[in-house]
Design an enzyme around this catalytic site. Structure first.
Site, mmCIF file in Angstrom:
data_model
loop_
_atom_site.group_PDB
_atom_site.id
_atom_site.type_symbol
_atom_site.label_atom_id
_atom_site.label_comp_id
_atom_site.label_asym_id
_atom_site.label_seq_id
_atom_site.Cartn_x
_atom_site.Cartn_y
_atom_site.Cartn_z
ATOM 1 N N VAL A 86 0.829 -1.203 0.000
ATOM 2 C CA VAL A 86 0.000 0.000 0.000
ATOM 3 C C VAL A 86 0.866 1.256 0.000
ATOM 4 O O VAL A 86 0.630 2.190 -0.770
ATOM 5 C CB VAL A 86 -0.951 0.005 1.210
ATOM 6 C CG1 VAL A 86 -1.737 1.316 1.264
ATOM 7 C CG2 VAL A 86 -1.899 -1.182 1.143
ATOM 8 N N LYS A 130 -6.621 -1.019 10.401
ATOM 9 C CA LYS A 130 -7.881 -1.470 10.989
ATOM 10 C C LYS A 130 -7.709 -2.034 12.391
ATOM 11 O O LYS A 130 -8.536 -1.792 13.273
ATOM 12 C CB LYS A 130 -8.546 -2.502 10.089
ATOM 13 C CG LYS A 130 -7.668 -3.697 9.752
ATOM 14 C CD LYS A 130 -8.310 -4.603 8.740
ATOM 15 C CE LYS A 130 -7.341 -5.665 8.265
ATOM 16 N NZ LYS A 130 -6.301 -5.116 7.387
ATOM 17 N N VAL A 133 -11.268 0.094 6.216
ATOM 18 C CA VAL A 133 -12.405 -0.800 5.990
ATOM 19 C C VAL A 133 -12.787 -0.764 4.515
ATOM 20 O O VAL A 133 -13.038 0.302 3.963
ATOM 21 C CB VAL A 133 -13.627 -0.395 6.841
ATOM 22 C CG1 VAL A 133 -14.798 -1.348 6.576
ATOM 23 C CG2 VAL A 133 -13.276 -0.388 8.319
ATOM 24 N N GLY A 176 -11.237 -1.207 1.644
ATOM 25 C CA GLY A 176 -10.348 -0.725 0.599
ATOM 26 C C GLY A 176 -10.783 0.573 -0.043
ATOM 27 O O GLY A 176 -10.903 1.608 0.623
ATOM 28 N N ILE A 201 -13.619 1.438 -1.326
ATOM 29 C CA ILE A 201 -15.038 1.778 -1.268
ATOM 30 C C ILE A 201 -15.258 2.978 -0.343
ATOM 31 O O ILE A 201 -14.900 2.917 0.840
ATOM 32 C CB ILE A 201 -15.875 0.585 -0.766
ATOM 33 C CG1 ILE A 201 -15.651 -0.641 -1.650
ATOM 34 C CG2 ILE A 201 -17.353 0.954 -0.725
ATOM 35 C CD1 ILE A 201 -16.282 -1.906 -1.104
ATOM 36 N N GLY A 214 -3.104 -15.652 -5.168
ATOM 37 C CA GLY A 214 -2.593 -14.463 -4.497
ATOM 38 C C GLY A 214 -3.610 -13.738 -3.641
ATOM 39 O O GLY A 214 -3.338 -12.640 -3.141
ATOM 40 N N GLU A 272 -3.051 -15.019 2.192
ATOM 41 C CA GLU A 272 -1.685 -14.947 2.694
ATOM 42 C C GLU A 272 -1.159 -16.355 2.973
ATOM 43 O O GLU A 272 -1.919 -17.323 3.083
ATOM 44 C CB GLU A 272 -1.650 -14.126 3.980
ATOM 45 C CG GLU A 272 -2.160 -12.703 3.839
ATOM 46 C CD GLU A 272 -1.197 -11.799 3.096
ATOM 47 O OE1 GLU A 272 -0.021 -12.197 2.930
ATOM 48 O OE2 GLU A 272 -1.619 -10.709 2.680
ATOM 49 N N ASP A 332 -9.828 -10.262 10.805
ATOM 50 C CA ASP A 332 -9.824 -9.081 9.951
ATOM 51 C C ASP A 332 -11.219 -8.470 9.876
ATOM 52 O O ASP A 332 -11.396 -7.253 10.055
ATOM 53 C CB ASP A 332 -9.321 -9.467 8.562
ATOM 54 C CG ASP A 332 -9.380 -8.324 7.570
ATOM 55 O OD1 ASP A 332 -8.433 -7.525 7.516
ATOM 56 O OD2 ASP A 332 -10.383 -8.229 6.833
ATOM 57 N N LYS A 379 -12.914 -4.716 11.380
ATOM 58 C CA LYS A 379 -13.675 -3.796 10.533
ATOM 59 C C LYS A 379 -15.095 -3.606 11.066
ATOM 60 O O LYS A 379 -15.647 -2.498 11.014
ATOM 61 C CB LYS A 379 -13.696 -4.333 9.102
ATOM 62 C CG LYS A 379 -12.313 -4.347 8.459
ATOM 63 C CD LYS A 379 -12.303 -5.098 7.137
ATOM 64 C CE LYS A 379 -10.909 -5.128 6.527
ATOM 65 N NZ LYS A 379 -10.846 -5.943 5.293
#
Length: 435
Positions: A19, A108, A135, A137, A139, A190, A193, A204, A208
Site C-alpha cells: 500500500v 484497521k 475498511v 479498501g 469503497i 494471491g 496470505e 480481519d 472492521k
C-alpha cells in the site's frame, strides 16, 4: 502559484509495502492534480521503513529507519501510516497528533482496539484522524457513515468486508470444492496470505465490524466486543444445502441496533460469522474478492456500497482521498468532523442476540422422529419456520429452518439434538440472514 499557496504541505509516510509504495507512486504521478485540488502542493518529507535496502525505487534521501524522529520533525505537516499492527503505530500516531499533525491511517487493527484513545488525542490537538482505507479498501464507506448520514439514524450495517473469505466461499459455491481446496486456490491466486488465519478465522472482519459499529451507532465498540466465527468449518455440504433453499453462504459482518425489549432503549449486536443469505439479496451477487456493505437507515432507507476491498492500488486510492481531505482542512485552518461516542450504547452478548438457524440432521426413518425433534426445539422456546424431509432409510435427512430466537437457545437445541437416539448426526448448522 505564488504567495502562501506555493508553500508545500509536507507528508511523512510510515511504511512502504504494497500500500505504501502505491501511495508514494500516486503522490508523484498525480502531484499536479492533487495540488490543484488542495490549493497547495504535496511533498513527501520522508519514508520510514525497517529495511531501506528493500526499497531501491525510493530516493535514498527520503528513506529513514527512525520513524519517531520523522513524525517529530517540525517541517512535517501530515502523517500517513500504513505499517499496520498496534505498536509502534499507536505511539507514532499519538506523538504526531500531539505535535499538531493530522493523521491518515489504513490500520484497521489499531482503530478497532485503540480508536477511542486516538480520537480523543485528535480532538485534544485539534487535528484530523481519517481512516477510510481501514475498511473495505477503495469503497467510500466510512465518510458517508460519519458525514453524509450524520442526520439519519442507522439501524443496520451488514457487509462482506474480507475479500479472501469471499473468494473462497464463491469458489466453493461455483465448483463444489471443499474449504481446503478453495483455500489452496485462493493462495495460488494471491488472494490468501501464506498464513491466512486473520482472514479465514474472522479476525480481519471483526476489526472492521468494530469500526463500522462505532461510527454507525456513535458508541464505543472494540474488536473484543465483536462475536467472531470464521469459515474454516464451512463444508461443501453446507454450501450445497444453502443452494437447495435458494441461498448462498457469505462471511458477514453484522452491526445492528436492537431494542432491549424491556423499555430501556437499544443495544448493539456486532458479530462476524458465516451465514446463508437468499440469492435475491444484493450481497449474494458479490463474488470473488470484492467487498460490499449494505446499510439500512430510518430516513435514507437501504443503501449499498460495492467495490474493490483490498490491494495496493484500491487501498492507496482511499488513503489519497483522506490525504486530500485532511490537507484541505489544514489549508483552511480547521479540523473536519470526528467520530462521536455520545450514544454510549452497550454491545449485546451473542447468546442474547436473536438469530435464525438452518439445521440439517441425519435421522432414523421411522414414525415419530419429526415429532421428537420438533419437541426439542419447543422445549428451548425455538419456533420452526420450515421443515423438509429428504430420502428414506439410512439416507433420511431433516432440514429445519427456525424463526428468530436467542442464539443461546438455538445453540442449546443443536447440542441436545446431537444426543438424541433418533438423530444419527447433525450434518450442517449455519445461521440464516435475510429470509
Amino acid at each position: 502559484m505564488t504567495g502562501p499557496s506555493s508553500t508545500p504541505l509536507r507528508v511523512a509516510l510510515l511504511g512502504c509495502g504494497t500500500v505504501g509504495s502505491a501511495v508514494l507512486r500516486l503522490l508523484t504521478d498525480q502531484g499536479a492534480d492533487l495540488a490543484a485540488r488542495i490549493g497547495r502542493p504535496i511533498e513527501v518529507a520522508g519514508v520510514a521503513v525497517r529495511r531501506p535496502d528493500r526499497h531501491p525505487g525510493v530516493p535514498a534521501g527520503l528513506l529513514t529507519t527512525d520513524a519517531h524522529a520523522l513524525v517529530a520533525r517540525p517541517d512535517v505537516d501530515l502523517v500517513v501510516e500504513v505499517i499496520g499492527g498496534i505498536e509502534p503505530a499507536r505511539t507514532l500516531l499519538l506523538a504526531a497528533m500531539a505535535a499538531g499533525k493530522s493523521v491518515v491511517s489504513a490500520n484497521k487493527a489499531l482503530l478497532a482496539d485503540e480508536g477511542v484513545a486516538l480520537h480523543a488525542a485528535a480532538a485534544a490537538a485539534g487535528v484530523d484522524l481519517y481512516y477510510e482505507a481501514a475498511v473495505a479498501g477503495a469503497i467510500p464507506l466510512l465518510r458517508p457513515l460519519r458525514e453524509s448520514l450524520a442526520g439519519d439514524q442507522l439501524r443496520r450495517v451488514v457487509g462482506i468486508v474480507n475479500g479472501t473469505t469471499n473468494y473462497i466461499l464463491s469458489s466453493m459455491a461455483e465448483t463444489g470444492a471443499g474449504f481446503g481446496e478453495a483455500l489452496a486456490e485462493a493462495t495460488e491466486a494471491g488472494y490468501a496470505e501464506a498464513d491466512p488465519t486473520a482472514d479465514v478465522d474472522g479476525f480481519d472482519a471483526a476489526a472492521k465490524a468494530a469500526i463500522l459499529a462505532s461510527l454507525a451507532f456513535h458508541s464505543r465498540v472494540t474488536a473484543a466486543d465483536v462475536y467472531r466465527e470464521g469459515i474454516s468449518a464451512v463444508s461443501a455440504t453446507d454450501v450445497a444445502r444453502a443452494a437447495e433453499i435458494g441461498c448462498t453462504v457469505k462471511l458477514l459482518a453484522i452491526c445492528e441496533r436492537v431494542p432491549n425489549g424491556n423499555g430501556s432503549g437499544d443495544s448493539i449486536s456486532v458479530r462476524v460469522h458465516p451465514a446463508m443469505i437468499p440469492t435475491s439479496h444484493p450481497l449474494a451477487a458479490v463474488n470473488g474478492a470484492f467487498n460490499a456493505v449494505f446499510v439500512e437507515a430510518e430516513a435514507a432507507g437501504q443503501l449499498m456500497f460495492y467495490g474493490q476491498g483490498a490491494g495496493g492500488e484500491p487501498t492507496a486510492s482511499a488513503v489519497l482521498g483522506d490525504l486530500v481531505a485532511v490537507a484541505r482542512n489544514r489549508v483552511s485552518g480547521a479540523a473536519g468532523p470526528g467520530a462521536t461516542g455520545y450514544a454510549g450504547l452497550l454491545t449485546r452478548p451473542m447468546a442474547e442476540t436473536p438469530t435464525r438457524y438452518h439445521v440439517s440432521l441425519d435421522v432414523a426413518d421411522k414414525p415419530g422422529v419429526l415429532a421428537t425433534v420438533a419437541s426439542e426445539f419447543a422445549a428451548q422456546g425455538v419456533s420452526i419456520a420450515t421443515v423438509r424431509q429428504d430420502g428414506h432409510g439410512d439416507a433420511a435427512t431433516l432440514v429445519i429452518v427456525t424463526h428468530r430466537a436467542p442464539d443461546a437457545a438455538l445453540a442449546t437445541t443443536v447440542e441436545r439434538l446431537r444426543g438424541m437416539a433418533a438423530v444419527r448426526g447433525v450434518t450442517s448448522v449455519l445461521r440464516v440472514e435475510g429470509l
